[in-house]
Design an enzyme around this catalytic site. Structure first.
Site, PDB file in Angstrom:
ATOM      1  CB  CYS A  90     -19.551  -1.063 -53.769  1.00 41.86           C
ATOM      2  SG  CYS A  90     -21.109  -0.578 -54.516  1.00 41.86           S
ATOM      3  CG  ASP A 548      21.349   8.865 -34.959  1.00 41.21           C
ATOM      4  OD1 ASP A 548      22.009   8.492 -33.981  1.00 41.21           O
ATOM      5  OD2 ASP A 548      21.801   8.955 -36.112  1.00 41.21           O
ATOM      6  N   GLY A 761      16.014   8.799 -37.655  1.00 47.97           N
ATOM      7  CA  GLY A 761      17.398   8.431 -37.908  1.00 47.97           C
ATOM      8  C   GLY A 761      17.708   8.454 -39.387  1.00 47.97           C
ATOM      9  N   GLY A 763      20.845   6.281 -40.652  1.00 45.27           N
ATOM     10  CA  GLY A 763      21.861   5.308 -41.037  1.00 45.27           C
ATOM     11  C   GLY A 763      21.456   3.878 -40.781  1.00 45.27           C
ATOM     12  CB  ILE A 764      23.097   0.681 -41.791  1.00 45.27           C
ATOM     13  CG1 ILE A 764      22.687  -0.789 -41.808  1.00 45.27           C
ATOM     14  CG2 ILE A 764      24.484   0.857 -41.170  1.00 45.27           C
ATOM     15  CD1 ILE A 764      23.554  -1.645 -42.703  1.00 45.27           C
ATOM     16  CG  ASN A 765      23.838   3.692 -36.716  1.00 41.51           C
ATOM     17  OD1 ASN A 765      23.544   4.216 -37.782  1.00 41.51           O
ATOM     18  ND2 ASN A 765      24.152   4.397 -35.649  1.00 41.51           N
ATOM     19  CB  ALA A 767      17.951  -0.314 -39.944  1.00 37.42           C
TER      20      ALA A 767
END
Length: 883
Positions: A90, A548, A761, A763-765, A767
């Site tokens: 199915c 990190d 990690g 933080g934005i750094n 990403a």
């Protein structure tokens, strides 16, 4: 007073908050927003308060809701609720119907959650009608489907899931009733064999009267009719309808086998002149009895597999008490309720940001918010894992799903409905269960043509034994399966039915989804959100973890431990640094701002803030730019450079400051520099951050598992080396002064060298690196969502680094169950189908009966689900090795 805002219902459903000082719409809103206001506010409104403000939120939500109806982005999958799926065949059929549409890029179908996630090609403009057309095609193919509306309220989502669980519970009750009926008929059928068995043992009882009646072929035929039209009716009708829709399923195979046995027996009974001597009416009775018993046990196991998801949903409150207080009330603001306050029970979907709510002892917080009045203790164990209750008073934040234990609290809603913490967790778990693991493709490839292949094998089995096998191997007709007279037709038919019934696409279809369902739900319950089966599979194969430093190996709550300056007062340097960092979100920036606030320093006004992640922040103060960040970055911002003697002096001053403060080896020290246009470096600020309590344990456990650990940081060499030494990371695996681009490049190089990398990690750094890694793992400090959690595929919501090890362990255990299930399902079919076809009959005189085949088929599915359920016994690494 609870609020100085009044809400007015407007068409379409929205709200206005008005405050007269800002009544001039032309000054409050740009041209586009004014046009939206005029478009939506078709009726006049009147001021009944001494304040006017038009809230932008309701218009934005109205705008977004209108846009969502018009168009859905093609890269966002739409979700369809699909019912009627019984087995892997199915699932394959549903996927085939969806993929046959030229607009569809990919589709993932989950039988357990009864959903299909569909992604469209980039060039396709997806509308609500597009989704409805797919649902219609599925319905026409025999699988009732409808589009799940995105943005549906949290209460509506909870209601929908609970309705599905309730439906399954009702089906389980009906299934038990059918099993009881079917096995009553099985007992009567067995009665005809009881006397033979007893007589063969020399016990001459159980004969005459009702026993002789049970030997009657017409009575046996009646029992078979009762089984087919009673407990087996839904199964047969569903199988027939599936044939009509050209999507035969497991019910089709069972129904075909049962009807074949019944039809041949009926023809033999009413046409004795044919001399077929093929009376085996008891086969459909026995077959349906075993199949229905297996289905009942399977449904019970699948319902149990949803236990963890149900526990998550039980944390969501669907009702709340909205507090309405008169605007001229003079009751102290710290009072939980005033004399003229009114509490109204409303759906949690009707709560808006800023509303005042009352939460009584023993109740669950319906939304995220902050305490306005009252004191109590709150159980936050579902979010933090901390068993001790947390004291709450005015100003403290509370999260949806946590439980108020002690006194009543009045709270102000800060995020509501689908935006609350617990709702995001539930939604991510649902999304995860809709993302299939790549290993599922193997099961899909087999399950797709499975039913037609089995039907062909069954026909070939009948043809071989009836026309060839019974003549080549005449001794096979002496087997009991050929009947007392050694009838070739009886032998051939029973073996053909065996092949139809013993095969089991259900086990293949359940092998991966059940393990993924339990694994992702268990992870969410323990505090780590894994975004799907594909992530689980990649996570289980990780052999390198990149970490990190700040906020990952350290607590992420740094404090200023020293300030040194050249030609300025230290507080003046701190004021400028705090002003520049005021809008930054990095933990170091927050530490500088917090230090300035604790000293009651008045920060100067700034203009043109610019943050370069991983390096620093720049802003204009009093007509000159001021930069705060790493030494090289700050120096490069300005033409004027400092003499080496100045830098030596600055370092010496800072070291002297730090030597006068208490410190331990468990503290990481980072230095940021402050520079000013025309002057160069004017100061340095030392930031200290304590290592996480579980950092050393986490690194040690990863290394014990044979996983390479590396440290990637943008900080200076000394600070990074200290942390690496304390947690046990080798110096050759320690990397410092890395920009976000360099971290990204480092991860890419590791992957190029053959490593499967997980990046951890916060933080934005981090990403870019989180997105590039095979698996990105983000810690959520204080449960706040950020760019790191958006880029990551695993989120540690309790902010515990040791959960990295737990998530890896759970992923490995889950994929182990997936492989075990697939191995069992494939091996079962590869071995059982030839045996059912009679491959052992000539040499070993062994053959299955249809009822035995039905029992084995049921057991194969039960094994898969039960094996997956064993995941619930999996212990976390942290609990095994308590810190």
């Amino acid at each position: 007073m609870a609020s100085n805002l009044l809400r007015f219902p407007l068409p379409p459903p929205s709200s206005l908050h008005i405050r007269p000082s800002k009544f001039l719409v032309n000054r409050c809103f740009p041209r586009l927003r004014r046009s939206r206001i005029r478009r939506h506010c078709s009726r006049p409104f009147f001021l009944v308060s001494n304040s006017v403000e038009i809230s932008t939120q309701s218009f934005e939500s109205t705008e977004s809701s209108i846009e969502s109806v018009k168009s859905i982005t093609s890269d966002t999958p739409i979700l369809l609720d699909v019912s009627g799926m019984m087995c892997g065949g199915c699932v394959a059929r549903v996927k085939s119907v969806l993929m046959s549409d030229d607009r569809v890029a990919s589709a993932v179908v989950n039988m357990l959650t009864e959903t299909a996630a569909v992604k469209f090609k980039p060039e396709v403009e997806v509308t609500a009608d597009t989704a409805e057309s797919l649902a219609k095609r599925l319905t026409e193919s025999g699988f009732e489907a409808k589009r799940r509306v995105s943005g549906m309220g949290v209460a509506e989502n909870v209601k929908k899931w609970k309705e599905m669980v309730s439906k399954k519970e009702d089906l389980l009750v009906k299934s038990r009733n059918r099993v009881a009926f079917a096995w009553t008929l099985v007992a009567l059928c067995c009665g005809s064999h009881t006397s033979h068995i007893l007589h063969s043992l020399g016990i001459h009882i159980a004969h005459g009267g009702i026993w002789d009646l049970l030997h009657n072929s017409y009575v046996k035929g009646g029992l078979a009719v009762g089984a087919l039209l009673g407990p087996g009716r839904e199964l047969l009708f569903d199988g027939i309808k599936a044939f009509g829709k050209r999507s035969p399923n497991m019910n089709s195979l069972v129904g075909l086998g049962s009807m074949a046995a019944f039809s041949i027996s009926l023809i033999s009974l009413v046409n004795p002149e044919l001399e077929w001597d093929a009376s085996f009416f008891d086969e459909p009775v026995m077959l349906l009895g075993f199949v229905l018993l297996g289905r009942s046990l399977e449904e019970r196991a699948k319902l149990q597999a949803s236990t963890d998801m149900n526990e998550l949903l039980s944390l969501i409150s669907t009702q709340s008490r909205l507090v309405i207080t008169s605007s001229d009330n003079n009751t102290p603001v710290d009072s939980v309720l005033s004399s003229d306050s009114i509490c109204i029970n409303v759906s949690v979907d009707d709560i808006r940001v800023g509303d005042s709510l009352l939460v009584l002892p023993g109740e669950t917080f319906p939304v995220d918010g902050s305490v306005l009045a009252g004191r109590s203790v709150v159980d936050e164990s579902m979010l933090t894992g901390e068993s001790l209750p947390v004291f709450k008073e005015e100003g403290c934040s509370v999260s949806a799903g946590t439980i108020n234990w002690d006194g009543p609290l009045r709270i102000k809603a800060s995020s509501t409905g689908s935006n609350s913490t617990i709702s995001k967790i539930v939604r991510m778990v649902e999304d995860a269960q809709g993302n299939a693991a790549p290993v599922q493709r193997l099961a899909d490839a087999i399950a797709g043509p499975f039913v037609y292949t089995i039907m062909s094998l069954s026909a070939m089995t009948f043809a071989f034994w009836y026309y060839v096998g019974s003549h080549i191997f005449p001794d096979v007709l002496l087997n009991d399966i050929a009947g007392p007279d050694g009838d070739a037709l009886a032998l051939s038919l029973k073996l053909a039915v065996d092949v139809l019934v013993v095969s089991c696409p259900c086990a293949l279809g359940l092998a991966t989804p059940t393990a993924i369902l339990i694994g992702t739900s268990l992870g969410a319950k323990r505090g780590y959100l894994i975004r799907g089966g594909d992530v689980l599979e990649r996570l289980a194969s990780i052999d390198c973890v990149a970490l990190d430093k700040t906020g990952t190996l350290t607590e992420g709550r740094p404090v200023v431990s020293g300030v040194a300056s050249l030609g300025y007062e230290e507080q003046e340097v701190l004021k400028m640094a705090a002003a520049v960092e005021k809008t930054a979100t990095h933990p170091i920036a927050k530490a500088i701002v917090n230090e300035a606030e604790s000293l009651n320093l008045k920060t100067p006004e700034t203009r043109g803030q610019l943050t370069e992640p991983g390096f620093g922040t720049l802003a204009e103060i009093d007509g000159r730019f001021v930069a705060v960040g790493s030494l090289e970055w700050v120096s490069d911002r300005f033409l004027k450079k400092n003499d080496s003697s100045d830098m030596v002096k600055l370092e010496s001053l800072l070291d002297h400051k730090l030597s006068n403060t208490s410190s331990t080896s468990r503290y990481s020290k980072t230095v940021v520099y402050v520079g000013r246009e025309g002057e160069g470096i004017i100061g340095a600020i030392a930031i200290s951050d304590c290592l996480r309590q579980d950092a050393e344990f986490t690194v040690a456990r990863l290394q014990e598992k044979g996983i390479k650990t590396v440290l990637l940081s943008g900080d200076r060499e000394g600070a990074v080396a200290t942390v690496a030494k304390n947690v046990g990371i080798k110096s050759e695996s320690t990397n410092y002064s890395l920009s976000p681009e360099k971290k990204f490049e480092f991860i890419s190089n590791l992957q190029s060298s053959g490593h499967r990398v997980a990046m951890v990690g916060d933080g934005i750094n981090d990403a870019p690196s989180l997105a590039q890694a095979d698996v990105g793992i983000a810690l959520k400090i204080e449960a706040q969502e950020n760019a790191a959690s958006n880029a990551a595929s695993v989120i540690l919501v309790r902010n515990k680094l040791s959960h990295v090890v737990d998530a890896l362990s759970l992923a490995q255990a889950t994929m182990s169950k997936v492989y075990q299930n697939l191995a069992w399902a494939i091996a079962y079919n590869v071995i059982s189908i030839p045996i059912a076809a009679g491959v052992l009959l000539p040499q070993y005189d062994f053959a299955m009966t249809p009822s035995l085949s039905g029992g084995l088929m049921a057991l194969s599915s039960i094994f898969v689900v039960s094996n997956s359920l064993l995941l619930q016994l999996h212990k976390s690494e942290t609990s095994k090795n308590s810190l």
